[in-house]
Design a protein around this motif. Structure first.
Motif, short mmCIF file in Angstrom:
data_model
loop_
_atom_site.label_atom_id
_atom_site.label_comp_id
_atom_site.label_asym_id
_atom_site.label_seq_id
_atom_site.Cartn_x
_atom_site.Cartn_y
_atom_site.Cartn_z
N ASP A 1 59.95 28.36 44.53
CA ASP A 1 58.86 28.06 43.59
C ASP A 1 59.51 27.32 42.42
O ASP A 1 60.20 27.93 41.60
CB ASP A 1 58.23 29.40 43.17
CG ASP A 1 57.31 29.30 41.97
OD1 ASP A 1 56.94 28.17 41.59
OD2 ASP A 1 56.95 30.37 41.42
N LYS B 1 60.71 28.34 35.14
CA LYS B 1 61.73 29.00 35.97
C LYS B 1 61.67 28.45 37.40
O LYS B 1 60.62 28.00 37.86
CB LYS B 1 61.49 30.53 36.02
CG LYS B 1 60.09 30.86 36.52
CD LYS B 1 60.01 32.05 37.39
CE LYS B 1 58.73 32.22 38.15
NZ LYS B 1 57.53 31.52 37.85
N GLU C 1 50.44 25.13 45.06
CA GLU C 1 50.76 26.40 44.40
C GLU C 1 49.57 27.34 44.20
O GLU C 1 49.69 28.54 44.44
CB GLU C 1 51.50 26.13 43.08
CG GLU C 1 52.88 25.59 43.38
CD GLU C 1 53.81 25.54 42.19
OE1 GLU C 1 53.46 26.07 41.12
OE2 GLU C 1 54.89 24.96 42.34
N THR D 1 53.16 32.89 42.73
CA THR D 1 53.40 31.74 43.63
C THR D 1 54.60 32.02 44.54
O THR D 1 54.56 31.74 45.74
CB THR D 1 53.69 30.45 42.82
OG1 THR D 1 52.64 30.25 41.89
CG2 THR D 1 53.80 29.24 43.72
MG LIG Z 1 54.34 28.73 38.44
#
Ligand SMILES: [Mg+2]
Ligand SMILES: Nc1ncnc2c1ncn2[C@@H]1O[C@H](COP(=O)(O)OP(=O)(O)OP(=O)(O)O)[C@@H](O)[C@H]1O
Length: 405
Positions: free
Chosen positions: A10, A15, A186, A367
């Motif tokens: 992801d 991040k 996503e 996600t």
């Molecule tokens: Mg995200």
């Protein structure tokens, strides 16, 4: 029972999370490791600096490999960004044979008819998801193969994405020696992790409020009805705080996470000050006011993104908020008061998922886990051909076919 290893990345705006899971059955998923690295080189869900993005992805992959003890060689990857657009389109074909039996090739024909929407230059179809079929006008047929009829209709949800945005993301991942097996939008992945089958059937809006984007998925009658991406999320909230309170961005981010609440009934003394390292301080009332008004705007944007103004009838199960920004205390109450519909926070962990999984109870990982669940559910992948070209690609693909490597 045989188990298989499922891996995904992801690539978020704040991040990058790489996940490795060992799957025995749909309700028996062991998380072997999640590697998280701060994201650099991304803006509002898309790669803007390849070298930085590569570094972040490589760090997260290394961490996931270290924790899981597994070598990662191919992954499912999430796609988001304001370049995403979606539309529902119908396709129709005749069943010309005497027996009028719907065969798999008829299904293929009707789906390809429904895919025939005009796609703007520079974009391509990412997903074409059949919502429901009709046979001779009879609606709500879920699986027409084996049934009889002379006219087959399908309604499909078509999602398009920018070719270059996807190419850049895929290139970053391949450049660190990992192949991209498939791509998933996503919001569809997040929905896999946080919505119940009942909510999808009755009608629900899911919004994954991350760092750079708010990813939206609306489900109705058991299938996807609408998807959208708003390029506003937690980053803009921090940015507003930083400007409004005259604080460096990093300090504003820490204050937001530590001291904020958007609960509508909250009483805060006018003189209350909150402070953080290096002597930075701010009025807590002002901090909460700025965040509340930004979140109200964002909640309104989510509603504006709906395909109909009658969003309450569209989604009787209400709004499910997930993503890192849904950690904001008081957000459920604020959204319920503003939108007058049921609101809950969607946490990705559910029964049947175990192992090194504590981190996944944070909605920021909806996600990440969703990308695993998408594969576990055996959902159809993207429409984009990820075949590698040239001699190196051909050899890699051959090895993959022969040895599953
Ligand atoms: Mg995200
Ligand atoms: N306790 C908290 N209170 C308020 N905001 C929070 C809290 N915890 C995390 N956030 C916010 O969540 C955001 C990150 O969420 P998330 O990890 O879902 O984003 P991402 O997946 O990296 O980005 P995107 O999906 O938008 O590309 C950041 O803006 C962060 O400030």
């Amino acid at each position: 029972m045989a188990k298989r290893i499922v891996t995904a990345i992801d690539v978020g705006t704040t991040k990058v999370a790489t996940i490795v899971a060992s799957v025995k059955a749909k309700d028996n998923i062991e998380i072997l490791g999640v590697g998280v690295a701060p994201s650099t080189g991304l803006h509002k869900g898309i790669v803007v600096n390849m070298d930085q993005a590569k570094q972040s992805i490589a760090t997260s992959v290394r961490e996931a490999q270290r924790i899981s003890g597994m070598h990662i060689d191919s992954v499912y990857v999430g796609v988001t960004g304001r370049h995403i657009t979606s539309v529902n389109n119908r396709g129709v074909v005749a069943i010309p044979r005497d027996d009028r039996l719907v065969r798999p090739q008829d299904l293929k024909r009707v789906l390809s008819a429904a895919r025939g929407v005009p796609v703007p230059e520079g974009k391509q179809v990412l997903h074409a998801i059949p919502r429901s079929y009709a046979l001779d006008g009879q609606e709500m047929v879920k699986q027409p193969v084996g049934m009889h009829g002379s006219r087959l209709d399908v309604e499909t949800h078509i999602i398009t994405a920018s070719i270059t945005s996807i190419q850049n993301l895929v290139k970053c991942i391949r450049s660190i020696g990992i192949d991209v097996e498939d791509l998933v939008l996503e919001p569809l992945a997040s929905a896999e992790a946080v919505l119940t089958p009942e909510e999808r059937e009755t009608g629900v809006i899911m919004a994954d409020i991350g760092g750079g984007t708010t990813d939206i998925a609306v489900f109705k009658s058991g299938s996807i009805y609408h998807t959208g991406v708003i390029p506003v999320a937690g980053y803009q909230v921090t940015s507003d705080l930083s400007i409004g309170l005259g604080l460096p961005f990093e300090i504003a981010e820490k204050m937001k996470k530590k001291y904020s609440s958007v609960a509508p009934e909250l009483e805060i003394e006018e003189t209350a000050q909150v402070g953080i390292e290096n002597g930075h301080s701010a009025s807590q009332r002002r901090l909460c006011q700025i965040i509340s008004s930004r979140m109200e705007e964002l909640l309104q944007l989510i509603i504006t993104e709906m395909p109909t103004s009658d969003y309450r009838s569209l989604a009787p199960c209400g709004l499910v908020l997930t993503g890192g920004t849904s950690n904001l205390p008081g957000l459920t109450e604020l959204a319920e008061a503003l939108l007058r519909m049921p609101v809950r926070i969607g946490r990705p962990l559910s029964t049947g998922i175990y192992g090194i999984s504590d981190i996944l109870s944070d909605p920021a990982y909806a996600t990440t886990l969703g990308l695993v669940l998408w594969q576990v559910e055996g959902k159809k992948g993207s429409e984009i051909s990820l075949k590698r070209h040239g001699i190196r690609g051909a050899i890699a693909n051959l090895f993959r076919r022969l040895f599953g490597a």
